[in-house]
Design an enzyme around this catalytic site. Structure first.
Site, PDB file in Angstrom:
ATOM      1  N   ASN A 122       0.885  -1.164   0.000  1.00 47.18           N
ATOM      2  CA  ASN A 122       0.000   0.000   0.000  1.00 47.18           C
ATOM      3  C   ASN A 122       0.916   1.205   0.000  1.00 47.18           C
ATOM      4  O   ASN A 122       1.694   1.391   0.930  1.00 47.18           O
ATOM      5  CB  ASN A 122      -0.856   0.056   1.269  1.00 47.18           C
ATOM      6  CG  ASN A 122      -1.776  -1.143   1.371  1.00 47.18           C
ATOM      7  OD1 ASN A 122      -2.297  -1.618   0.375  1.00 47.18           O
ATOM      8  ND2 ASN A 122      -1.950  -1.640   2.585  1.00 47.18           N
ATOM      9  N   HIS A 149       8.198   5.205   5.042  1.00 45.66           N
ATOM     10  CA  HIS A 149       9.379   4.378   4.764  1.00 45.66           C
ATOM     11  C   HIS A 149       8.997   3.307   3.727  1.00 45.66           C
ATOM     12  O   HIS A 149       7.998   2.628   3.896  1.00 45.66           O
ATOM     13  CB  HIS A 149       9.888   3.719   6.050  1.00 45.66           C
ATOM     14  CG  HIS A 149      11.264   3.160   5.895  1.00 45.66           C
ATOM     15  ND1 HIS A 149      12.375   3.718   6.496  1.00 45.66           N
ATOM     16  CD2 HIS A 149      11.720   2.128   5.139  1.00 45.66           C
ATOM     17  CE1 HIS A 149      13.442   3.023   6.139  1.00 45.66           C
ATOM     18  NE2 HIS A 149      13.072   2.057   5.313  1.00 45.66           N
ATOM     19  N   GLN A 169       4.261  -5.701   2.287  1.00 45.23           N
ATOM     20  CA  GLN A 169       3.882  -6.717   3.263  1.00 45.23           C
ATOM     21  C   GLN A 169       3.666  -8.047   2.562  1.00 45.23           C
ATOM     22  O   GLN A 169       3.459  -8.095   1.357  1.00 45.23           O
ATOM     23  CB  GLN A 169       2.575  -6.340   3.953  1.00 45.23           C
ATOM     24  CG  GLN A 169       2.615  -5.057   4.757  1.00 45.23           C
ATOM     25  CD  GLN A 169       1.367  -4.930   5.629  1.00 45.23           C
ATOM     26  OE1 GLN A 169       0.975  -5.863   6.322  1.00 45.23           O
ATOM     27  NE2 GLN A 169       0.746  -3.768   5.593  1.00 45.23           N
TER      28      GLN A 169
END
Ligand code: H2U
Ligand code: ZN
Length: 355
Positions: free
Chosen positions: A161, A172, A176
């Site tokens: 995302n 940063h 995932q």
């Protein structure tokens, strides 16, 4: 070209061959005025190290653990996983009673492993500004993680995302992985449609689709010897794209070295085109769909989806509300017009294309 191009086409519906859903296309609506939400610009954090960032090298995360002093892409187990690693007993509920109750209150345990992938030690980098060599290191980490996780988990979802607009909690650069022990709904639909295609046509759905799109050309964004990016015929999000390998590959870790190198270039081109589109770091959700399970799949073709929410500018996004939530997905700008806009953005993006 502006969003009104292709507005001569009338409203129609298109079918998604990969998941069976339909989308309503309403090109004439692209000209409507907008007085709704505009997402305010947020000044980017330009520092390479942020002492308060829980993903920067050496920093301490919320659970008290310190990050490794990593210099290249690095992954760790999510401290707030959505699933538990062991098979939990699931929802503890009373035995359902009454007519049909067993079919009304259906649940099952959900287990899996969640990982966080730091793409770079540099806090302010994004995938789109990385060199092809830096992107190759990200691709290598994706492959390594998928290779390991798919041995023990049925479905490995690699995703990112990007941007606050897409709910990203930290600038940063990171993605995932949720590796789960069941087949989630979207994967189930894509699996069924690819399997049915193979039974009917004796070929791979997304390879046939790639050939047909390449012959038509109008929805292509970028292509090289190993990869092709297009705005799918059935795209829902305004500038949604599909990234496809040319060869039949079922899992991400099945890529060879040349394909990994070409993938780095392809990603750089696409992501720089997205940033040029509205001259803003383009928010998106992207993710890889590889075959379920550890074994080879004859019908599943590896692919990645990119779903940016932007519609008209850096601040005006597409909302999935009203008709979309209650009846069917709908779009205004045609996929063909979107592809042309992305090709123009790519041409001035300054992306390196080594292949
Ligand atoms: P998103 O920004 O895409 O939400 O990803 C950040 C992930 O990082 C999120 O899933 C995890 C969150 O659970 N996280 C940690 O694992 N440790 C922390 O100290 C903070 C956030
Ligand atoms: Zn950071």
């Amino acid at each position: 070209m502006n969003l009104e191009t292709h507005a001569t086409e009338g409203p129609h519906r298109r079918r998604n061959a990969l998941n069976g859903d339909w989308v309503t296309v309403s090109p004439q609506r692209a000209a409507r005025p907008w007085q709704g939400e505009e997402h305010p610009d947020v000044a980017p954090d330009a520092s390479a190290y942020n002492p308060n960032c829980y993903l920067c090298p050496g920093n301490v995360r919320v659970n008290g653990e310190a990050n490794r002093a990593y210099a290249s892409p690095w992954a760790f187990d999510n401290d707030f996983p959505a699933m538990s690693v062991s098979q939990s007993s699931g929802r503890d509920e009373a035995e359902p009673s009454g007519p049909g109750a067993a079919d009304l209150f259906v649940s099952e345990p959900a287990s899996g492993r969640c990982r966080v992938l730091c793409y770079s030690p540099d806090h302010h980098k994004t995938l789109s500004v990385m060199t092809s060599a830096e992107l190759e290191a990200v691709v290598a980490l994706w492959c390594e993680e998928v290779r390991a996780l798919r041995q023990t988990h049925h479905w490995v979802q690699v995703f990112e995302n990007r941007g606050e607009m897409m709910g990203c909690s930290n600038p940063h650069p990171h993605g995932q992985i949720w590796a789960v022990d069941y087949l989630p709904s979207e994967a189930r639909k894509e699996d069924a449609h690819q399997k049915a295609w193979q039974e009917k046509h004796r070929s791979v759905l997304l390879q046939d689709y790639l050939a047909a799109e390449e012959a038509q050309g109008e929805r292509l964004v970028l292509r090289n010897a190993h990869w092709l990016v297009l705005v799918p015929y059935w795209a829902v999000w305004p500038f949604e794209t599909l990234l496809l390998p040319r060869r039949h590959i079922d899992h991400l870790d099945g890529l060879n070295a040349t394909e990994c190198l070409a993938l780095a270039d392809t990603l750089q081109g696409l992501l720089r085109a997205y940033d040029r589109l509205f001259d803003t770091p383009c928010p998106y959700t992207m993710g890889w769909h590889g075959a379920p399970g550890a074994t080879a799949s004859a019908h599943w073709q590896l692919h990645a989806h990119f779903y940016p929410p932007l519609l008209r500018s850096a601040s005006v996004r597409k909302h999935m509300v009203g008709y979309e939530m209650l009846s069917e997905q709908q779009r205004d700008v045609t996929p063909e017009a979107a592809a042309e806009r992305l090709r123009q953005a790519l041409a001035v993006s300054g992306a390196e294309q080594r292949i």
